[in-house]
Write a protein that holds these residues in place. Sequence first.
Motif, PDB file in Angstrom:
ATOM      1  N   ARG A   1      12.519 -14.175  74.788  1.00  0.00           N
ATOM      2  CA  ARG A   1      11.500 -15.219  74.904  1.00  0.00           C
ATOM      3  C   ARG A   1      10.627 -15.182  73.654  1.00  0.00           C
ATOM      4  NH1 ARG A   1       9.977 -18.192  79.031  1.00  0.00           N
ATOM      5  NH2 ARG A   1      11.266 -16.918  80.433  1.00  0.00           N
ATOM      6  N   LYS A   2      10.599 -16.284  72.913  1.00  0.00           N
ATOM      7  CA  LYS A   2       9.839 -16.334  71.665  1.00  0.00           C
ATOM      8  C   LYS A   2       9.186 -17.686  71.495  1.00  0.00           C
ATOM      9  CE  LYS A   2      12.147 -12.983  68.644  1.00  0.00           C
ATOM     10  NZ  LYS A   2      12.703 -12.770  67.294  1.00  0.00           N
ATOM     11  N   ASP A   3       8.173 -17.707  70.638  1.00  0.00           N
ATOM     12  CA  ASP A   3       7.606 -18.976  70.214  1.00  0.00           C
ATOM     13  C   ASP A   3       8.704 -19.757  69.484  1.00  0.00           C
ATOM     14  OD1 ASP A   3       4.963 -20.562  69.395  1.00  0.00           O
ATOM     15  OD2 ASP A   3       6.263 -20.430  67.632  1.00  0.00           O
ATOM     16  N   PRO A   4       8.856 -21.056  69.750  1.00  0.00           N
ATOM     17  CA  PRO A   4       9.945 -21.830  69.133  1.00  0.00           C
ATOM     18  C   PRO A   4       9.983 -21.736  67.610  1.00  0.00           C
ATOM     19  CG  PRO A   4       8.928 -23.090  70.889  1.00  0.00           C
ATOM     20  CD  PRO A   4       8.092 -21.870  70.719  1.00  0.00           C
ATOM     21  N   ASP A   5       8.823 -21.827  66.943  1.00  0.00           N
ATOM     22  CA  ASP A   5       8.810 -21.751  65.475  1.00  0.00           C
ATOM     23  C   ASP A   5       9.321 -20.403  64.981  1.00  0.00           C
ATOM     24  OD1 ASP A   5       7.823 -24.281  65.461  1.00  0.00           O
ATOM     25  OD2 ASP A   5       5.776 -23.748  64.902  1.00  0.00           O
ATOM     26  N   ILE A   6       8.919 -19.339  65.662  1.00  0.00           N
ATOM     27  CA  ILE A   6       9.374 -18.000  65.267  1.00  0.00           C
ATOM     28  C   ILE A   6      10.873 -17.855  65.515  1.00  0.00           C
ATOM     29  CG2 ILE A   6       9.168 -15.535  65.775  1.00  0.00           C
ATOM     30  CD1 ILE A   6       6.228 -16.012  66.392  1.00  0.00           C
ATOM     31  N   ALA A   7      11.340 -18.383  66.648  1.00  0.00           N
ATOM     32  CA  ALA A   7      12.765 -18.289  66.970  1.00  0.00           C
ATOM     33  C   ALA A   7      13.612 -19.024  65.920  1.00  0.00           C
ATOM     34  CB  ALA A   7      13.029 -18.861  68.358  1.00  0.00           C
ATOM     35  N   ILE A   8      13.155 -20.191  65.489  1.00  0.00           N
ATOM     36  CA  ILE A   8      13.891 -20.972  64.495  1.00  0.00           C
ATOM     37  C   ILE A   8      13.992 -20.198  63.181  1.00  0.00           C
ATOM     38  CG2 ILE A   8      13.764 -23.048  63.057  1.00  0.00           C
ATOM     39  CD1 ILE A   8      12.475 -24.428  65.564  1.00  0.00           C
ATOM     40  N   GLN A   9      12.889 -19.635  62.745  1.00  0.00           N
ATOM     41  CA  GLN A   9      12.895 -18.895  61.474  1.00  0.00           C
ATOM     42  C   GLN A   9      13.682 -17.587  61.592  1.00  0.00           C
ATOM     43  OE1 GLN A   9       8.833 -19.238  59.394  1.00  0.00           O
ATOM     44  NE2 GLN A   9       8.419 -20.078  61.447  1.00  0.00           N
ATOM     45  N   ASP A  10      13.596 -16.926  62.761  1.00  0.00           N
ATOM     46  CA  ASP A  10      14.369 -15.692  62.966  1.00  0.00           C
ATOM     47  C   ASP A  10      15.871 -15.980  62.941  1.00  0.00           C
ATOM     48  OD1 ASP A  10      12.098 -14.219  63.121  1.00  0.00           O
ATOM     49  OD2 ASP A  10      12.151 -13.904  65.295  1.00  0.00           O
ATOM     50  N   ALA A  11      16.267 -17.136  63.501  1.00  0.00           N
ATOM     51  CA  ALA A  11      17.695 -17.487  63.506  1.00  0.00           C
ATOM     52  C   ALA A  11      18.210 -17.627  62.075  1.00  0.00           C
ATOM     53  CB  ALA A  11      17.911 -18.783  64.283  1.00  0.00           C
ATOM     54  N   ALA A  12      17.393 -18.191  61.193  1.00  0.00           N
ATOM     55  CA  ALA A  12      17.803 -18.335  59.801  1.00  0.00           C
ATOM     56  C   ALA A  12      17.875 -16.970  59.107  1.00  0.00           C
ATOM     57  CB  ALA A  12      16.822 -19.247  59.056  1.00  0.00           C
ATOM     58  N   VAL A  13      16.858 -16.143  59.305  1.00  0.00           N
ATOM     59  CA  VAL A  13      16.819 -14.827  58.664  1.00  0.00           C
ATOM     60  C   VAL A  13      17.978 -13.953  59.131  1.00  0.00           C
ATOM     61  CG1 VAL A  13      15.490 -12.686  58.442  1.00  0.00           C
ATOM     62  CG2 VAL A  13      14.328 -14.902  58.261  1.00  0.00           C
ATOM     63  N   ASP A  14      18.326 -14.042  60.408  1.00  0.00           N
ATOM     64  CA  ASP A  14      19.426 -13.228  60.940  1.00  0.00           C
ATOM     65  C   ASP A  14      20.771 -13.629  60.345  1.00  0.00           C
ATOM     66  OD1 ASP A  14      17.778 -11.689  62.487  1.00  0.00           O
ATOM     67  OD2 ASP A  14      18.036 -12.872  64.303  1.00  0.00           O
ATOM     68  N   SER A  15      20.844 -14.834  59.775  1.00  0.00           N
ATOM     69  CA  SER A  15      22.094 -15.289  59.151  1.00  0.00           C
ATOM     70  C   SER A  15      22.141 -15.005  57.651  1.00  0.00           C
ATOM     71  CB  SER A  15      22.268 -16.799  59.384  1.00  0.00           C
ATOM     72  OG  SER A  15      22.294 -17.100  60.763  1.00  0.00           O
ATOM     73  N   LEU A  16      21.100 -14.374  57.140  1.00  0.00           N
ATOM     74  CA  LEU A  16      20.997 -14.115  55.713  1.00  0.00           C
ATOM     75  C   LEU A  16      22.052 -13.102  55.255  1.00  0.00           C
ATOM     76  CD1 LEU A  16      19.181 -14.686  53.191  1.00  0.00           C
ATOM     77  CD2 LEU A  16      17.924 -12.613  53.815  1.00  0.00           C
ATOM     78  N   MET A  17      22.692 -13.390  54.121  1.00  0.00           N
ATOM     79  CA  MET A  17      23.671 -12.474  53.527  1.00  0.00           C
ATOM     80  C   MET A  17      23.256 -12.163  52.101  1.00  0.00           C
ATOM     81  SD  MET A  17      27.133 -14.363  54.925  1.00  0.00           S
ATOM     82  CE  MET A  17      26.479 -15.992  54.458  1.00  0.00           C
ATOM     83  N   ALA A  18      23.381 -10.880  51.732  1.00  0.00           N
ATOM     84  CA  ALA A  18      23.052 -10.455  50.370  1.00  0.00           C
ATOM     85  C   ALA A  18      24.318 -10.005  49.662  1.00  0.00           C
ATOM     86  CB  ALA A  18      22.038  -9.321  50.412  1.00  0.00           C
ATOM     87  N   VAL A  19      24.364 -10.215  48.339  1.00  0.00           N
ATOM     88  CA  VAL A  19      25.541  -9.804  47.584  1.00  0.00           C
ATOM     89  C   VAL A  19      25.608  -8.286  47.521  1.00  0.00           C
ATOM     90  CG1 VAL A  19      25.511 -11.901  46.200  1.00  0.00           C
ATOM     91  CG2 VAL A  19      24.303  -9.864  45.390  1.00  0.00           C
ATOM     92  N   LYS A  20      26.780  -7.762  47.279  1.00  0.00           N
ATOM     93  CA  LYS A  20      26.970  -6.324  47.182  1.00  0.00           C
ATOM     94  C   LYS A  20      26.140  -5.758  46.032  1.00  0.00           C
ATOM     95  CE  LYS A  20      30.569  -2.810  46.663  1.00  0.00           C
ATOM     96  NZ  LYS A  20      32.022  -2.553  46.439  1.00  0.00           N
TER      97      LYS A  20
END
Length: 342
Positions: free
Chosen positions: A55-74
Amino acid sequence: MNFCVKCGAECEESIDGLCIDCWLAGRKLIDLPHHVDLHVCTNCHEYDIAGRWVRKDPDIAIQDAAVDSLMAVKGADVVGVSTTMEEQDPRTYVVGVHAECDVMGYPSEGEASTIVRIKNTVCRRCSRQLGSYYEAILQIRTASGKLSDEMKEATLAMTENSVARQAANNRQLFITKMELVAGGVDVYLSSIALGKSLAKELAEAFCAETKESPKLVGQTTDGQDMYRLTYLVRLPDYKVGDVVVFQGKHCKLTRVNGNGGRLTDLRDFRDRAVRRADMVDVKLYERSSDLREATVVSTSGSEIQVLSPSNYSTVDLRVPEGAEIGETVKVVTIDDALYYVP
């Protein structure tokens, strides 16, 4: 000492033969997919973030979904992020991610953006709950066959609080429904283990009898038998504060727990413990709610004078040492004699 294959500079460390500056030049350190689907349960309104329903605030959930998909180069470690968000429509948002990275101890930065799309769904727990799924039934009854409103409220409040407490660590635990039936309440539960724990809690809190009975309801896909369990909790007729009879003596019930109970004898005010196994011999004499009040006329040491609530005659009553006596006291009639109830 290493040499950069591109610029020829000497460097203590290199990545793929390049110095840090050449390796970073024009390189995109982080990346995000074109879009990310954020699933929200239409029933409980929780969000599926990284495989967990929260259960999260909608704005926080939206931004967390993007951050969780973040990929960094080796070779790049993300050490911090900040985000921006822009609404395209109520169900579509553009989220920008600014990342602080560490490349072999060298601080650097990267940026990327993605589209987060809100998708409606129903989580597994709500799907089960809405589908009336249950594995156990908790039957709350009394020895007399009549469950008072007071006892019903107390036991159901304890049940709901316990389920809420356990569900905080396991969201698959829930109450499917509650049904008022003749003589008590049936509580349908999502888990056999939940039913067992609730029956134990009620038994310990009220010194109740319990019984469980399984029922075969089918088989799993691998041929294992599937059972539903019914947990019967039979509450005693008495509760703390009532006047009861035990071994021929009238007492006030002062405590009940999983080990038994504690009584105060109304004749000499001595306390005694009763083992759990002997609590079946404790019989209700008068409920605390039915005790009458007598007006105090005078006090003298271990005795007080009161007006009998039956005929207003003056009656001498013995009271325990140190008792705080007000304008009125609780009394009970036993064999035509009046007794003070502490």
